[in-house]
Design an enzyme around this catalytic site. Sequence first.
Site, mmCIF file in Angstrom:
data_model
loop_
_atom_site.group_PDB
_atom_site.id
_atom_site.type_symbol
_atom_site.label_atom_id
_atom_site.label_comp_id
_atom_site.label_asym_id
_atom_site.label_seq_id
_atom_site.Cartn_x
_atom_site.Cartn_y
_atom_site.Cartn_z
ATOM 1 N N GLN A 1 0.802 -1.217 0.000
ATOM 2 C CA GLN A 1 0.000 0.000 0.000
ATOM 3 C C GLN A 1 0.840 1.275 0.000
ATOM 4 O O GLN A 1 0.403 2.309 -0.506
ATOM 5 C CB GLN A 1 -0.944 0.012 1.192
ATOM 6 N N TYR B 1 20.315 -2.828 22.258
ATOM 7 C CA TYR B 1 21.345 -3.677 21.668
ATOM 8 C C TYR B 1 21.901 -2.992 20.418
ATOM 9 O O TYR B 1 21.257 -2.108 19.834
ATOM 10 C CB TYR B 1 20.784 -5.064 21.321
#
Length: 422
Positions: free
Chosen positions: A52, A234
């Site tokens: 989309q 992280y």
Amino acid sequence: MSNSLPWHVCHVQVEERQLSTRKVLIAGGGIGGLTCALALLRRGIDVDVYEQAPQLSEVGAGFQISANGTRCLFELGLESALRDSATEAASKQVRLWNTGQTWPLFDLGKSSVEKYGFPYYLVYRADLHDLLVQRIRALKPDAIHCGAKVTGFDQDDTSVRVQLENGHAAEGTLLIGADGIHSNVRRRLFGEGDAEFIGCVAWRGLIPSEALPEHLRSRIGTNWIGPGAHVIHYPLRHGRLVNFVGIVERDDWRVESWTTRGTVDECLADFSGWHPDVQTLIRGIREPFKWALLARKPMKKWTRGRVTLLGDACHPTLPFLAQGAVMAIEDGLVLARCIDAHAVDPAAGLERYETLRMDRTEKMVNGSTANGARFHNPLLANADYASEYVNTEWAEERVRERYEWLFEYDATRVDVGGRHVV
């Protein structure tokens, strides 16, 4: 073959088969939909992906790919490219929200490879998305259609015809709804469904590693746990970026969107009183985003006739087990194998896929919800209790119980039925 071609083109052209007369239509060009598309094309099955968005892109965020996910991606020929772009995690640790007390959780480096056969990667979502797009276009340049939202479909005993928001239509053998948490395909199949706000707001952001002290840039996945909130961070891109996710209990924001911007000051306020390391991480975020967390009960049916669902469209999960994207990757590979194995009866292939994936993904959704309560235990406010709590809840046996069944799963070998698929 000319040596002037890019490596990824040379590599995949060797494996390319003539596309079959079967055509699979995929609504949604996210990680799960593209994984499925690549797996199908490598099996010689024609695919068109309808996305989309006006152009292909992914949100700037990281996610974790445990061994069960890297196994799938290596199977699709992405091993070398992933090693070049992803960060291999060394370990995980738990830290207490206010004191910073640290408990090692489990090793993820050599241990992951030795135990499960595949590494545990920390991945920038846009990098994996781009890689999947490249490989798909190398096999079929016009496979992905942007600005093409699937708004409806009709099916009969031999085909599916989809209607697009731009006024166009397309016809294929099967339709896969990989169009995310607000899936139009799911709505058409099964109705809107219920979503319940769980009273939590999530923050995400990226931090340039040079803005952080050395100890916050290590190849360790860190879970900060506290009363009513937790933080995960992280490294990404071999340590050049650090991914931040913070989840806090509050009830004044209920917009379920990954693209709503917040402010650093608002995020700092949500984690007031937390350890200086957490404050440093938040201050380093380039552009913080926030979204409300909504829970949905696992679905009991994904498939009707020649139409099925994949990833967040059928098993959206709270982000407490680091498995949402990995489940979509597994879905994509298993579904492609099922479609390939059931050429004579494609609808049976979709039913087999649903049977193979239903129980596993439901267990994952429920496990993720349970982890959220574990991270936010109110008694973590007391440091003395916290130590006892962590030593109990993150004891080796309990960690193994929560994660072993996830990591050891092999989507390349589950019995898809029909002829053997390599």
